[in-house]
Design a protein around this motif. Structure first.
Motif, PDB file in Angstrom:
ATOM      1  N   ILE A   5       0.869  -1.180   0.000  1.00 22.55           N
ATOM      2  CA  ILE A   5       0.000   0.000   0.000  1.00 22.55           C
ATOM      3  C   ILE A   5       0.901   1.224   0.000  1.00 22.55           C
ATOM      4  CG2 ILE A   5      -1.753   1.330   1.254  1.00 22.55           C
ATOM      5  CD1 ILE A   5      -2.808  -1.276   2.408  1.00 22.55           C
ATOM      6  N   LEU A  15      -7.468   0.479   4.373  1.00 18.74           N
ATOM      7  CA  LEU A  15      -7.290  -0.753   3.587  1.00 18.74           C
ATOM      8  C   LEU A  15      -6.354  -1.712   4.311  1.00 18.74           C
ATOM      9  CD1 LEU A  15      -6.692   0.135  -0.172  1.00 18.74           C
ATOM     10  CD2 LEU A  15      -8.330  -1.518   0.729  1.00 18.74           C
ATOM     11  N   ASP A  18      -8.019  -3.603   7.229  1.00 22.88           N
ATOM     12  CA  ASP A  18      -8.931  -4.675   6.794  1.00 22.88           C
ATOM     13  C   ASP A  18      -8.176  -5.839   6.152  1.00 22.88           C
ATOM     14  OD1 ASP A  18     -11.022  -3.217   7.704  1.00 22.88           O
ATOM     15  OD2 ASP A  18     -11.900  -2.761   5.753  1.00 22.88           O
ATOM     16  N   CYS A  64      -2.408   4.694  -2.963  1.00 17.78           N
ATOM     17  CA  CYS A  64      -3.400   5.495  -2.205  1.00 17.78           C
ATOM     18  C   CYS A  64      -2.867   6.893  -1.921  1.00 17.78           C
ATOM     19  CB  CYS A  64      -3.744   4.792  -0.890  1.00 17.78           C
ATOM     20  SG  CYS A  64      -4.380   3.132  -1.097  1.00 17.78           S
ATOM     21  N   PHE A 130     -14.873   0.207   4.134  1.00 14.84           N
ATOM     22  CA  PHE A 130     -15.382  -0.132   2.789  1.00 14.84           C
ATOM     23  C   PHE A 130     -16.623  -1.029   2.831  1.00 14.84           C
ATOM     24  CE2 PHE A 130     -10.837   0.532   2.986  1.00 14.84           C
ATOM     25  CZ  PHE A 130     -10.728   1.649   2.169  1.00 14.84           C
ATOM     26  N   TYR A 135     -17.556  -0.124  -4.761  1.00 11.75           N
ATOM     27  CA  TYR A 135     -16.143  -0.053  -5.156  1.00 11.75           C
ATOM     28  C   TYR A 135     -16.133  -0.162  -6.682  1.00 11.75           C
ATOM     29  CZ  TYR A 135     -11.084  -0.573  -4.232  1.00 11.75           C
ATOM     30  OH  TYR A 135      -9.721  -0.378  -4.144  1.00 11.75           O
ATOM     31  N   ALA A 155     -12.037  -6.751  -3.231  1.00 14.26           N
ATOM     32  CA  ALA A 155     -12.954  -5.674  -2.802  1.00 14.26           C
ATOM     33  C   ALA A 155     -14.199  -6.276  -2.148  1.00 14.26           C
ATOM     34  CB  ALA A 155     -13.336  -4.798  -3.993  1.00 14.26           C
ATOM     35  N   LEU A 158     -13.797  -7.100   1.359  1.00 13.04           N
ATOM     36  CA  LEU A 158     -13.853  -5.939   2.274  1.00 13.04           C
ATOM     37  C   LEU A 158     -15.299  -5.559   2.578  1.00 13.04           C
ATOM     38  CD1 LEU A 158     -11.290  -3.600   0.428  1.00 13.04           C
ATOM     39  CD2 LEU A 158     -10.820  -5.066   2.394  1.00 13.04           C
TER      40      LEU A 158
END
Ligand code: NAP
Length: 279
Positions: A5, A15, A18, A64, A130, A135, A155, A158
């Motif tokens: 990330i 993110l 999670d 990000c 999220f 998404y 996704a 999440l």
């Protein structure tokens, strides 16, 4: 999976929380060493660095950072990640990101989680951000369907509701529901604040309550967000603003002409349309 990330702020940090809770190994890269330290303390990442080299064995990297840094970041990353690793981003604007990033790197997929808060930075990171959010992924002709499939699975894990759309369609849609409201709301605050009669102004400030709080919320936030929208989604935002300007002009004309029938019809139409956008 080993997941990198880049940019450990609200979105990147959330993110990380999670993904780690699902037993992925999360490697964080951010600009400042103190952000990495704090991310480690908060359990956002397993390991971190201020250098992209830390991502040399990542299966997937999520960029990000602020929007203006996404393309330069992908440019650096493509020489660092293993061949075939997926790179995605979370930027709120896709048109100016997806095309150059796909040209730079064949396993790039544009993404945008429609989740957030008014806070920023690593301290704002939170679990389950999220969950229940849409998404969006924005594949183009060159995008590898397998990459989209992997990201869709991630996704969904999440708790997000995944959809795909073209980058330019995405940008026009977010101009309507996210970027235009910021400028409508900012214009409202400014117009009220410009009343030349200090007695009226003072009274308005005292009387302002829930209605004004709702309509002024997005325009009274961080100015950098509005600047980002105007700079990176300029064409779509201008189109939305011009259309909105026409609606306002029509309201003015109806009120000037005392055309109460037209006004009633239009307000009733707005009331009927609203549930199509929000519950
Ligand atoms: P944020 O909280 O300000 O976090 C951005 C992070 O990027 C900062 O923590 C900063 O880390 C890092 N960063 C800045 N410059 C960097 C650089 N040169 N190299 C590496 N890292 C750098 O912002 P955010 O709200 O998470 O937004 C990040 C992205 O998510 C944006 O592209 C935005 O469009 C998108 N997005 C935001 C929302 C939202 O509601 N906020 C929703 C969906 C998508 P340091 O602390 O190390 O400086």
């Amino acid at each position: 999976m080993e997941i990198g990330i880049i940019g450990l702020g609200l979105i990147g940090g959330s993110l990380g929380l999670d993904l780690r809770s699902q037993s992925h190994k999360v490697i964080g890269v951010s600009r400042r060493a103190q952000t990495i330290e704090r991310a480690l303390e908060r359990g956002v990442i397993d390991a971190g660095s201020t250098e992209f080299g830390a991502l040399s064995s990542a299966d997937l990297v999520v960029v990000c950072t602020p929007i203006s840094l996404i393309v330069p970041t992908v440019k650096c990353l493509r020489d660092v990640v293993p061949p075939g690793a997926i790179i995605t981003d979370v930027g709120s604007v896709k048109g100016r990101v997806v095309e150059p990033c796909t040209t730079l790197y064949p396993h790039f997929v544009g993404g945008h989680p429609m989740a957030g808060t008014a806070e920023q930075g690593i301290e704002a990171a939170q679990r389950d951000l999220f969950q229940g959010a849409v998404y969006a992924f924005t594949p183009v002709e060159e995008t590898n369907p397998k990459d989209v499939e992997i990201l869709t699975g991630l996704a969904r894990s999440l708790g997000s509701d995944v959809m795909t759309c073209a980058p330019d369609i995405h940008d026009q849609a977010v101009a309507w529901i996210s970027h235009l409201p910021v400028f409508v709301s900012a214009g409202l605050i400014e117009a009220c604040g410009l009343d030349v009669d200090p007695i009226v102004l003072q009274l308005a400030q005292r009387l302002a309550s829930s209605g004004f709080r709702d309509t002024s919320r997005v325009g009274g936030g961080n100015p950098e967000l509005g600047m980002m929208m105007a700079q990176h989604n300029r064409t779509a935002l201008l189109q939305s603003l011009r259309s909105y300007q026409q609606q306002i002009a029509q309201f003015i004309a109806a009120i000037e002409a005392k055309d109460w029938v037209q006004l009633q019809t239009r307000l009733a139409q707005a009331q009927k349309l609203r549930p199509d956008f929000v519950d």
